[in-house]
Design a protein around this motif. Structure first.
Motif, PDB file in Angstrom:
ATOM      1  N   PRO A   1       0.834  -1.213   0.000  1.00 50.95           N
ATOM      2  CA  PRO A   1       0.000   0.000   0.000  1.00 50.95           C
ATOM      3  C   PRO A   1       0.863   1.255   0.000  1.00 50.95           C
ATOM      4  N   GLY A   2       0.333   2.328  -0.559  1.00 53.47           N
ATOM      5  CA  GLY A   2       1.071   3.582  -0.621  1.00 53.47           C
ATOM      6  C   GLY A   2       1.207   4.229   0.746  1.00 53.47           C
ATOM      7  N   GLY A   3       2.089   5.189   0.847  1.00 51.73           N
ATOM      8  CA  GLY A   3       2.327   5.906   2.092  1.00 51.73           C
ATOM      9  C   GLY A   3       3.343   6.992   1.868  1.00 51.73           C
ATOM     10  N   PRO A   4       3.580   7.828   2.872  1.00 51.42           N
ATOM     11  CA  PRO A   4       4.536   8.924   2.703  1.00 51.42           C
ATOM     12  C   PRO A   4       5.963   8.405   2.566  1.00 51.42           C
ATOM     13  N   VAL A   5       6.644   8.841   1.522  1.00 50.82           N
ATOM     14  CA  VAL A   5       8.058   8.535   1.323  1.00 50.82           C
ATOM     15  C   VAL A   5       8.865   9.670   1.946  1.00 50.82           C
ATOM     16  N   VAL A   6       9.820   9.331   2.800  1.00 42.65           N
ATOM     17  CA  VAL A   6      10.679  10.325   3.448  1.00 42.65           C
ATOM     18  C   VAL A   6      12.125   9.982   3.118  1.00 42.65           C
ATOM     19  N   VAL A   7      12.828  10.947   2.547  1.00 43.37           N
ATOM     20  CA  VAL A   7      14.211  10.747   2.137  1.00 43.37           C
ATOM     21  C   VAL A   7      15.114  11.600   3.023  1.00 43.37           C
ATOM     22  N   THR A   8      16.046  10.968   3.725  1.00 45.40           N
ATOM     23  CA  THR A   8      17.055  11.703   4.488  1.00 45.40           C
ATOM     24  C   THR A   8      18.120  12.218   3.531  1.00 45.40           C
ATOM     25  N   MET A   9      18.487  13.485   3.715  1.00 39.90           N
ATOM     26  CA  MET A   9      19.442  14.137   2.809  1.00 39.90           C
ATOM     27  C   MET A   9      20.519  14.817   3.639  1.00 39.90           C
ATOM     28  N   PRO A  10      21.790  14.394   3.514  1.00 40.74           N
ATOM     29  CA  PRO A  10      22.859  15.076   4.226  1.00 40.74           C
ATOM     30  C   PRO A  10      23.156  16.446   3.609  1.00 40.74           C
ATOM     31  N   VAL A  11      23.447  17.413   4.444  1.00 41.50           N
ATOM     32  CA  VAL A  11      23.828  18.755   4.010  1.00 41.50           C
ATOM     33  C   VAL A  11      25.199  19.056   4.608  1.00 41.50           C
ATOM     34  N   ASP A  12      26.143  19.456   3.770  1.00 42.93           N
ATOM     35  CA  ASP A  12      27.517  19.688   4.209  1.00 42.93           C
ATOM     36  C   ASP A  12      27.890  21.135   3.914  1.00 42.93           C
ATOM     37  N   ASP A  13      28.120  21.921   4.955  1.00 43.61           N
ATOM     38  CA  ASP A  13      28.437  23.343   4.809  1.00 43.61           C
ATOM     39  C   ASP A  13      29.920  23.639   4.995  1.00 43.61           C
ATOM     40  N   ARG A  14      30.763  22.629   5.054  1.00 44.30           N
ATOM     41  CA  ARG A  14      32.180  22.852   5.334  1.00 44.30           C
ATOM     42  C   ARG A  14      32.915  23.427   4.123  1.00 44.30           C
ATOM     43  N   PRO A  15      33.963  24.228   4.369  1.00 44.82           N
ATOM     44  CA  PRO A  15      34.818  24.659   3.255  1.00 44.82           C
ATOM     45  C   PRO A  15      35.580  23.463   2.698  1.00 44.82           C
ATOM     46  N   ARG A  16      36.057  23.586   1.464  1.00 43.91           N
ATOM     47  CA  ARG A  16      36.729  22.467   0.818  1.00 43.91           C
ATOM     48  C   ARG A  16      38.237  22.662   0.718  1.00 43.91           C
ATOM     49  N   GLY A  17      38.794  23.725   1.299  1.00 44.64           N
ATOM     50  CA  GLY A  17      40.231  23.960   1.267  1.00 44.64           C
ATOM     51  C   GLY A  17      40.964  23.057   2.233  1.00 44.64           C
ATOM     52  N   THR A  18      42.266  23.302   2.361  1.00 44.50           N
ATOM     53  CA  THR A  18      43.077  22.475   3.252  1.00 44.50           C
ATOM     54  C   THR A  18      42.698  22.657   4.715  1.00 44.50           C
ATOM     55  N   ASP A  19      41.930  23.701   5.021  1.00 45.43           N
ATOM     56  CA  ASP A  19      41.466  23.921   6.391  1.00 45.43           C
ATOM     57  C   ASP A  19      40.128  23.243   6.663  1.00 45.43           C
ATOM     58  N   MET A  20      39.676  22.402   5.760  1.00 49.98           N
ATOM     59  CA  MET A  20      38.391  21.717   5.939  1.00 49.98           C
ATOM     60  C   MET A  20      38.406  20.890   7.216  1.00 49.98           C
ATOM     61  N   PRO A  21      37.415  21.041   8.091  1.00 53.29           N
ATOM     62  CA  PRO A  21      37.358  20.208   9.301  1.00 53.29           C
ATOM     63  C   PRO A  21      37.215  18.731   8.927  1.00 53.29           C
ATOM     64  N   ILE A  22      38.053  17.898   9.529  1.00 49.96           N
ATOM     65  CA  ILE A  22      38.043  16.464   9.241  1.00 49.96           C
ATOM     66  C   ILE A  22      37.232  15.763  10.331  1.00 49.96           C
ATOM     67  N   GLY A  23      36.370  14.872   9.909  1.00 49.83           N
ATOM     68  CA  GLY A  23      35.507  14.147  10.839  1.00 49.83           C
ATOM     69  C   GLY A  23      34.165  13.902  10.180  1.00 49.83           C
ATOM     70  N   ASN A  24      33.127  13.724  10.981  1.00 48.46           N
ATOM     71  CA  ASN A  24      31.763  13.611  10.480  1.00 48.46           C
ATOM     72  C   ASN A  24      31.132  14.999  10.537  1.00 48.46           C
ATOM     73  N   GLY A  25      31.058  15.670   9.396  1.00 50.92           N
ATOM     74  CA  GLY A  25      30.701  17.082   9.404  1.00 50.92           C
ATOM     75  C   GLY A  25      29.407  17.457   8.744  1.00 50.92           C
ATOM     76  N   THR A  26      28.544  16.498   8.422  1.00 53.22           N
ATOM     77  CA  THR A  26      27.289  16.844   7.765  1.00 53.22           C
ATOM     78  C   THR A  26      26.141  16.852   8.767  1.00 53.22           C
ATOM     79  N   ARG A  27      25.084  17.559   8.403  1.00 57.05           N
ATOM     80  CA  ARG A  27      23.844  17.494   9.171  1.00 57.05           C
ATOM     81  C   ARG A  27      22.791  16.818   8.297  1.00 57.05           C
ATOM     82  N   LEU A  28      21.868  16.123   8.913  1.00 56.74           N
ATOM     83  CA  LEU A  28      20.864  15.357   8.191  1.00 56.74           C
ATOM     84  C   LEU A  28      19.523  16.075   8.241  1.00 56.74           C
ATOM     85  N   VAL A  29      18.894  16.212   7.075  1.00 60.45           N
ATOM     86  CA  VAL A  29      17.556  16.787   6.994  1.00 60.45           C
ATOM     87  C   VAL A  29      16.661  15.786   6.284  1.00 60.45           C
ATOM     88  N   SER A  30      15.354  15.941   6.440  1.00 59.28           N
ATOM     89  CA  SER A  30      14.395  15.010   5.849  1.00 59.28           C
ATOM     90  C   SER A  30      13.532  15.738   4.827  1.00 59.28           C
TER      91      SER A  30
END
Length: 541
Positions: A294-323
């Motif tokens: 049966p049909g129902g609401p489809v919800v897709v989690t989407m990571p958003v990454d606001d970090r800079p991409r230069g050599t000063d980019m923070p290393i680690g798990n840096g994204t936030r998740l939105v739905s």
């Protein structure tokens, strides 16, 4: 690791000046790391896989030394979990200054070497007790061997996702490319785009303005999202999976970028990321329709990454998740969207409403996992007690978990120029696919093509079902392609014309920010040879 050349325990080089003299220091686990650490299971390893296809062969010693020095230049990646007891208030990372072990390994060459390396990326997670929690396998595909007969080399990186994400490791790999090849691997500047909603254009996925009924913000209501229908009826036992439903399977495939209408006053009606979201929604709805769900609401989690991409980019798990929720409005068009092919007008309406949702989501502030996760990881109770509570809450909240996760890395911002080994002809990422979602969709754009990695839990799908689901995604993505003068392309048919360059999109679970589109500055030119036929990893060849 029996199939690999054993990792050398001695240093491969001195790294940058002063690296070897750094004292080991401790850093408390961030929120994302602690939540992931609490929920680890042996059945579904928490790995991120990256594979970079190069046309040539790098020199082994130079590559090993370049990667080691790149690690030392980004010292936050040189982490291992500090010894702990259940009664302590925090987990902690120890930053070691130099690697504990050499993470670069060279598996034996052969016609199935890449397939076996992909399997290891899904099953063999780098340990947390030695830095870095990363493994780089250099796979020689021979002069004309490998899948597709393209030859060259594949750099296959496996990451322990408890410690860091894909974009962070890609930043380190870009530094290694610069050290190896000597060329500048600075990230390309993101394009400047006008803001606001686009006006009306014609076509199958026409670029109309935001409909008045579109929600002011993305996300979804507190209703139970639909689950992807399980399909394990055609399982075949393999050496890595004897039919017990453990682990992940993966499909690797290359697709054309769907066409979009021209911009209006410099504003795109919708982005390639919006088309990927709609394709994911269509894939789930059509798959469940074919399986009598049966049909129902489809919800897709989407990571958003606001970090800079230069050599000063923070290393680690840096994204936030939105739905991104697809709810009542989409259910009114359910019959049109699940048709084969989907109705172009219904797809156009879905694209317009999705564009409104994603614009608001990317503009809205937010923490990585929300206030609840921050409260859950507050160092009030011992880590042992917090772990029990976290796992219990995760089990209780499983029915409300999103349907799936889409991580659109987009255009690789770095040239990744490895000198005599060349620039990438293809790049793939994949994210863990743990239950209850059991499915992740990860996309990258290289040379004007979408590199798709579909990864699933074996508790949900077998390899044959995963391949059929991938084919359904390809047809769903083609259905979002714009055609001048109206009408959409047929099933599996790419839209005509050349896709225009894309502005930055949201990114991965961790993963990067730029969106799929034409090659950006420093990216391989369109038309270069790709990796060949698609393959299923972690299953039957």
């Amino acid at each position: 690791m029996t199939a690999l050349q054993p990792a050398r325990q001695e240093p491969a080089g001195d790294g940058p000046p002063g690296a070897a003299g750094r004292t080991v220091r401790r850093v408390p686990f961030p929120v994302v790391d602690e939540i992931t650490r609490h929920c680890l299971t042996d059945e579904e390893p928490e790995t991120v896989h990256i594979e970079v296809h190069l046309p040539g062969r790098p020199d082994p010693d130079r590559l090993r030394a370049a990667f080691r020095e790149a690690l030392c230049r980004h010292p936050r990646i040189l982490m291992r979990q500090a010894p702990h007891r259940w009664w302590r208030r925090r987990y902690a990372w120890e930053l070691t200054g130099v690697p504990d072990v050499d993470p670069v390994v060279f598996p034996p060459p052969g016609p199935d070497a890449l397939e076996r390396a992909r399997e290891r990326a899904l099953t063999d997670c780098p340990p947390l007790d030695a830095s870095p929690p990363v493994r780089l396998e250099v796979v020689d595909r021979g002069a004309g061997g490998g899948d597709g007969g393209n030859g060259g080399t594949v750099l296959l990186v496996t990451i322990n996702h408890t410690a860091l994400d894909g974009p962070a490791c890609l930043r380190v790999l870009a530094t290694a490319a610069q050290l190896y090849g000597g060329a500048d691997n600075s990230p390309a500047p993101p394009p400047v785009r006008a803001t606001g909603a686009a006006g009306t254009s014609g076509g199958a996925a026409s670029a109309g303005g935001v409909p008045p009924e579109a929600p002011p913000l993305g996300g979804h209501r507190l209703e139970r999202p639909v689950r992807i229908a399980a399909d394990r009826g055609r399982r075949r036992a393999t050496g890595s999976d004897s039919g017990n439903g453990n682990g992940n399977g993966m499909l690797i495939v290359e697709l054309p970028v769907p066409a979009r209408p021209p911009r209006t006053d410099g504003v795109a009606a919708f982005t390639v990321n919006d088309q990927l979201l709609v394709a994911t929604c269509l894939m789930v709805a059509r798959w469940n329709h074919l399986h009598g769900r049966p049909g129902g609401p489809v919800v897709v989690t989407m990571p958003v990454d606001d970090r800079p991409r230069g050599t000063d980019m923070p290393i680690g798990n840096g994204t936030r998740l939105v739905s991104v929720g697809f709810g009542p409005a989409e259910r009114r068009d359910a019959a049109l969207l699940t048709a084969d092919p989907p109705d172009p007008a219904a797809v156009a309406r879905l694209l317009r409403s999705t564009a409104a949702r994603t614009r608001s989501l990317k503009a809205a502030p937010g923490s990585q996992l929300g206030f609840g996760a921050a409260l859950l990881t507050a160092p009030v109770l011992p880590v042992g007690a917090r772990g029990v509570l976290t796992r219990a809450l995760r089990t209780a909240a499983a029915p409300l978990a999103s349907t799936t996760l889409l991580s659109n890395i987009g255009r690789i911002p770095y040239p990744l120029d490895f000198g005599d080994a060349g620039r990438p002809t293809a790049v793939w990422f994949s994210a863990p696919a743990r239950m209850p979602r059991g499915l992740t969709v990860t996309t990258v754009s290289v040379g004007g093509r979408v590199q798709l990695a579909l990864r699933w839990s074996r508790a949900l799908l077998d390899d044959e079902a995963g391949a059929r689901l991938g084919s359904l995604f390809a047809r769903s993505l083609a259905a979002t392609s714009w055609r001048p003068g109206g009408g959409g392309p047929g099933p599996g048919e790419p839209g005509p014309g050349k896709p225009e360059a894309e502005e930055p999109g949201p990114g991965e679970p961790g993963d990067g920010e730029p969106e799929a589109g034409e090659p950006g500055p420093g990216e391989p030119e369109a038309g270069k040879p790709g990796p060949g036929k698609p393959g299923v990893a972690g299953g039957a060849p």
